[in-house]
Design an enzyme around this catalytic site. Structure first.
Site, PDB file in Angstrom:
ATOM      1  N   ARG A  57      -0.568  -5.018  -0.683  1.00  0.00           N
ATOM      2  CA  ARG A  57       0.519  -6.000  -0.704  1.00  0.00           C
ATOM      3  C   ARG A  57       1.730  -5.391  -1.384  1.00  0.00           C
ATOM      4  O   ARG A  57       1.585  -4.620  -2.348  1.00  0.00           O
ATOM      5  CB  ARG A  57       0.123  -7.235  -1.524  1.00  0.00           C
ATOM      6  CG  ARG A  57      -1.187  -7.840  -1.122  1.00  0.00           C
ATOM      7  CD  ARG A  57      -0.978  -8.977  -0.150  1.00  0.00           C
ATOM      8  NE  ARG A  57      -2.275  -9.488   0.268  1.00  0.00           N
ATOM      9  CZ  ARG A  57      -2.413 -10.492   1.106  1.00  0.00           C
ATOM     10  NH1 ARG A  57      -1.370 -11.112   1.616  1.00  0.00           N
ATOM     11  NH2 ARG A  57      -3.599 -10.901   1.463  1.00  0.00           N
ATOM     12  N   HIS A 115      -0.647   6.786  -3.313  1.00  0.00           N
ATOM     13  CA  HIS A 115      -0.276   6.725  -1.896  1.00  0.00           C
ATOM     14  C   HIS A 115      -0.753   8.004  -1.208  1.00  0.00           C
ATOM     15  O   HIS A 115      -0.558   9.100  -1.742  1.00  0.00           O
ATOM     16  CB  HIS A 115       1.255   6.593  -1.765  1.00  0.00           C
ATOM     17  CG  HIS A 115       1.691   6.498  -0.339  1.00  0.00           C
ATOM     18  ND1 HIS A 115       1.579   5.329   0.392  1.00  0.00           N
ATOM     19  CD2 HIS A 115       2.203   7.427   0.507  1.00  0.00           C
ATOM     20  CE1 HIS A 115       2.015   5.551   1.618  1.00  0.00           C
ATOM     21  NE2 HIS A 115       2.403   6.809   1.718  1.00  0.00           N
TER      22      HIS A 115
END
Ligand code: GRF
Length: 193
Positions: free
Chosen positions: A95, A113
């Site tokens: 999110r 990431h």
């Protein structure tokens, strides 16, 4: 040095969470995971957390896919605060983080990431790297701000893209690097040299 008090947020498998908890249990990371929170009640990360005997909580179901309603994000903040969390660790949390959480933990939220940022922001970054014909890929730990995968980079780890790689094989190689990098960054943040 006092142990870092972490709150981990995740939406999926939780392998990064496990790598952090294992580093803590092995005594190589001076931290405690105070609570694990997921936006997905059925996410395996919550099961893993319970097996480790950690507090694990699911958020109310959101009507959005990529963000939370402000009141649900407020609830998330109240859970973190109730557990005295000092650092928020996004480990596969799918999110976009908004004002309630950003304002409650300024410069205290980090994310992992699966690309060498600033390249390949967004979803399935390993697939983007493969499709772009890159010879190397990797992962990045960065501070979280209001942008998507845009906050200040803390550390990166590179892996090669090998001939014959599929999206799955490349992602698996990146995840091995993630499981080293995330605990290592937290070790630095804890003040260890
Ligand atoms: C990782 O590849 C991470 O980089 C990305 O989501 C994935 C989460 O994996 N943000 P896991 O849930 O930690 O196994």
């Amino acid at each position: 040095m006092k142990p870092l008090k972490l709150g981990v947020l995740g939406s999926g498998r939780g392998s990064n969470f496990v790598s952090i908890q294992e580093a803590i249990l092995a005594g190589t990371l001076n931290a405690t995971i105070e609570v694990v929170i997921s936006d997905k009640p059925e996410a395996p990360i919550l099961e893993h957390a319970r097996k480790f005997g950690l507090a694990a909580e699911a958020l109310p179901v959101s009507k959005f896919k990529t963000k939370l309603e402000p009141e649900i994000e407020e609830k998330l903040v109240s859970i973190l605060k109730a557990h005295d969390v000092e650092w928020v660790v996004l480990a596969g949390y799918m999110r976009v983080v908004k004002a309630p959480l950003l304002d409650a933990y300024p410069n205290r939220i980090i994310n992992i990431h699966p690309s060498l940022l600033p390249k390949f922001k967004g979803l399935e970054a390993w697939k983007q790297a493969l499709e772009a014909g890159e010879s190397k890929a990797g992962c990045t730990v960065h501070y979280v701000n209001a942008g998507v995968d845009e906050g200040e980079i803390i550390a990166q780890s590179e892996v090669p893209v090998l001939p014959g790689d599929t999206a799955e094989s490349l992602h698996a190689r990146i995840q091995v690097a993630e499981h080293q990098l995330f605990p290592a960054v937290l070790r630095k943040l804890s003040g260890a040299s």
